[in-house]
Design a protein around this motif. Sequence first.
Motif, PDB file in Angstrom:
ATOM      1  N   ARG A  25      -1.689   1.052  -9.071  1.00 12.33           N
ATOM      2  CA  ARG A  25      -3.048   1.561  -9.299  1.00 12.33           C
ATOM      3  C   ARG A  25      -3.230   2.848  -8.527  1.00 12.33           C
ATOM      4  O   ARG A  25      -2.977   2.912  -7.329  1.00 12.33           O
ATOM      5  N   HIS A  26      -3.649   3.876  -9.252  1.00 11.52           N
ATOM      6  CA  HIS A  26      -3.997   5.171  -8.655  1.00 11.52           C
ATOM      7  C   HIS A  26      -5.504   5.331  -8.793  1.00 11.52           C
ATOM      8  O   HIS A  26      -6.057   5.003  -9.834  1.00 11.52           O
ATOM      9  N   PRO A  27      -6.186   5.836  -7.773  1.00 14.76           N
ATOM     10  CA  PRO A  27      -7.651   5.935  -7.858  1.00 14.76           C
ATOM     11  C   PRO A  27      -8.162   6.824  -8.997  1.00 14.76           C
ATOM     12  O   PRO A  27      -9.302   6.669  -9.436  1.00 14.76           O
ATOM     13  N   ASP A  28      -7.324   7.729  -9.499  1.00 13.13           N
ATOM     14  CA  ASP A  28      -7.750   8.602 -10.593  1.00 13.13           C
ATOM     15  C   ASP A  28      -7.543   7.984 -11.974  1.00 13.13           C
ATOM     16  O   ASP A  28      -7.886   8.595 -12.980  1.00 13.13           O
ATOM     17  N   PRO A  38       0.055   9.386  -3.027  1.00 11.98           N
ATOM     18  CA  PRO A  38       0.447   7.982  -3.131  1.00 11.98           C
ATOM     19  C   PRO A  38      -0.137   7.107  -2.020  1.00 11.98           C
ATOM     20  O   PRO A  38      -0.219   5.893  -2.173  1.00 11.98           O
ATOM     21  N   GLU A  39      -0.557   7.718  -0.925  1.00 12.16           N
ATOM     22  CA  GLU A  39      -1.160   6.944   0.161  1.00 12.16           C
ATOM     23  C   GLU A  39      -2.479   6.290  -0.254  1.00 12.16           C
ATOM     24  O   GLU A  39      -2.960   5.366   0.396  1.00 12.16           O
ATOM     25  N   ASP A  40      -3.064   6.752  -1.366  1.00 12.48           N
ATOM     26  CA  ASP A  40      -4.308   6.171  -1.879  1.00 12.48           C
ATOM     27  C   ASP A  40      -4.052   5.109  -2.943  1.00 12.48           C
ATOM     28  O   ASP A  40      -4.994   4.589  -3.538  1.00 12.48           O
ATOM     29  N   CYS A  41      -2.791   4.791  -3.211  1.00 17.92           N
ATOM     30  CA  CYS A  41      -2.421   3.898  -4.310  1.00 17.92           C
ATOM     31  C   CYS A  41      -2.012   2.523  -3.797  1.00 17.92           C
ATOM     32  O   CYS A  41      -1.716   2.349  -2.623  1.00 17.92           O
ATOM     33  N   THR A  42      -2.011   1.560  -4.719  1.00 16.33           N
ATOM     34  CA  THR A  42      -1.495   0.225  -4.417  1.00 16.33           C
ATOM     35  C   THR A  42      -0.416  -0.121  -5.433  1.00 16.33           C
ATOM     36  O   THR A  42      -0.462   0.326  -6.581  1.00 16.33           O
ATOM     37  N   TYR A  43       0.546  -0.924  -5.009  1.00 16.02           N
ATOM     38  CA  TYR A  43       1.733  -1.208  -5.801  1.00 16.02           C
ATOM     39  C   TYR A  43       2.020  -2.707  -5.784  1.00 16.02           C
ATOM     40  O   TYR A  43       1.867  -3.365  -4.750  1.00 16.02           O
ATOM     41  N   LEU A  44       2.465  -3.233  -6.908  1.00 16.86           N
ATOM     42  CA  LEU A  44       2.858  -4.632  -7.018  1.00 16.86           C
ATOM     43  C   LEU A  44       4.130  -4.673  -7.855  1.00 16.86           C
ATOM     44  O   LEU A  44       4.104  -4.361  -9.046  1.00 16.86           O
ATOM     45  N   GLY A  45       5.247  -4.993  -7.228  1.00 22.73           N
ATOM     46  CA  GLY A  45       6.497  -4.981  -7.973  1.00 22.73           C
ATOM     47  C   GLY A  45       7.636  -5.570  -7.193  1.00 22.73           C
ATOM     48  O   GLY A  45       7.443  -6.155  -6.129  1.00 22.73           O
ATOM     49  N   ILE A  46       8.828  -5.427  -7.745  1.00 23.94           N
ATOM     50  CA  ILE A  46      10.026  -5.928  -7.093  1.00 23.94           C
ATOM     51  C   ILE A  46      10.946  -4.759  -6.752  1.00 23.94           C
ATOM     52  O   ILE A  46      10.943  -3.738  -7.434  1.00 23.94           O
ATOM     53  N   CYS A  51       0.858  -1.182   0.000  1.00 26.73           N
ATOM     54  CA  CYS A  51       0.000   0.000   0.000  1.00 26.73           C
ATOM     55  C   CYS A  51       0.893   1.230   0.000  1.00 26.73           C
ATOM     56  O   CYS A  51       2.003   1.193   0.537  1.00 26.73           O
ATOM     57  N   GLY A  52       0.400   2.296  -0.575  1.00 23.20           N
ATOM     58  CA  GLY A  52       1.175   3.525  -0.627  1.00 23.20           C
ATOM     59  C   GLY A  52       1.219   4.245   0.707  1.00 23.20           C
ATOM     60  O   GLY A  52       0.492   3.907   1.642  1.00 23.20           O
ATOM     61  N   SER A  53       2.082   5.232   0.784  1.00 25.58           N
ATOM     62  CA  SER A  53       2.196   6.088   1.957  1.00 25.58           C
ATOM     63  C   SER A  53       2.531   7.497   1.486  1.00 25.58           C
ATOM     64  O   SER A  53       3.009   7.677   0.368  1.00 25.58           O
ATOM     65  N   PRO A  54       2.252   8.497   2.318  1.00 24.20           N
ATOM     66  CA  PRO A  54       2.531   9.875   1.901  1.00 24.20           C
ATOM     67  C   PRO A  54       4.008  10.082   1.576  1.00 24.20           C
ATOM     68  O   PRO A  54       4.881   9.434   2.161  1.00 24.20           O
ATOM     69  N   LEU A  55       4.274  10.995   0.661  1.00 17.78           N
ATOM     70  CA  LEU A  55       5.655  11.343   0.320  1.00 17.78           C
ATOM     71  C   LEU A  55       6.314  11.961   1.552  1.00 17.78           C
ATOM     72  O   LEU A  55       5.743  12.850   2.182  1.00 17.78           O
ATOM     73  N   PRO A  56       7.494  11.489   1.941  1.00 14.97           N
ATOM     74  CA  PRO A  56       8.154  12.048   3.123  1.00 14.97           C
ATOM     75  C   PRO A  56       8.397  13.553   2.979  1.00 14.97           C
ATOM     76  O   PRO A  56       8.656  14.050   1.883  1.00 14.97           O
ATOM     77  N   SER A  57       8.324  14.241   4.095  1.00 20.80           N
ATOM     78  CA  SER A  57       8.567  15.685   4.057  1.00 20.80           C
ATOM     79  C   SER A  57      10.005  15.928   3.629  1.00 20.80           C
ATOM     80  O   SER A  57      10.910  15.158   3.948  1.00 20.80           O
ATOM     81  N   GLY A  58      10.203  16.970   2.864  1.00 19.48           N
ATOM     82  CA  GLY A  58      11.529  17.305   2.366  1.00 19.48           C
ATOM     83  C   GLY A  58      11.854  16.662   1.030  1.00 19.48           C
ATOM     84  O   GLY A  58      12.854  17.002   0.415  1.00 19.48           O
ATOM     85  N   MET A  59      11.022  15.735   0.579  1.00 17.06           N
ATOM     86  CA  MET A  59      11.258  15.100  -0.715  1.00 17.06           C
ATOM     87  C   MET A  59      10.337  15.752  -1.750  1.00 17.06           C
ATOM     88  O   MET A  59       9.146  15.897  -1.517  1.00 17.06           O
ATOM     89  N   ARG A  60      10.936  16.130  -2.869  1.00 22.14           N
ATOM     90  CA  ARG A  60      10.155  16.786  -3.928  1.00 22.14           C
ATOM     91  C   ARG A  60       9.568  15.756  -4.884  1.00 22.14           C
ATOM     92  O   ARG A  60      10.193  14.755  -5.198  1.00 22.14           O
TER      93      ARG A  60
END
Length: 178
Positions: free
Chosen positions: A77-80, A106-114, A40-49
């Motif tokens: 997958r992004h909800p939009d 990104p906290e609303d997204c899901t990811y499947l990868g390596i 599952c996604g998570s918010p972009l860390p502060s300080g990262m552009r």
Amino acid sequence: MRVHESTVTSADHRLDAIAAISGVDPAMIQFLREAATSRCGSPLPSGMRRGSMRYCFQNSGDAAWRHGLLYCEGIARHPDVPMEVHHAWCMDPKTGRVVDPTWKKPEDCTYLGIAVTLSTLAACQLDCGHYALLDHGRGFETDIARRLLEGQTQAEAYVANVRASARLKNLRRSRGRR
């Protein structure tokens, strides 16, 4: 402790649907079915552009190098967006959290990868001449996928070492306070 992780086998039915409608190469879907981790996604860390939209492979590679993250590639997958797409993101080796330097929310997204180490990323990108590793627009890259599996093993070992080092550091601190 693994954070935001589940087994891919529970998503097999979803992968079949993705292969049928999304335009993602079925060989890539099969590879992900066998090798990928779902997160599952998570918010972009502060300080990262956040980087430019539609440049996820470049954004993620750059962020991995700048911030000491693992590079991840697969589908997301992004909800939009109406379906899963070939995408790249990063993972923090200390926490296991997704760091997506491209997508908003990104906290609303899901990811499947390596996930792969920076050394594997660099070697594969130098060899293929592209930011994207699994598919350069000509179909699934089987040879690179094999190398990524080797790199994924290195990434898992790296994550284990980072976490073990953190536990050891905490143990030393706690003993020093007694």
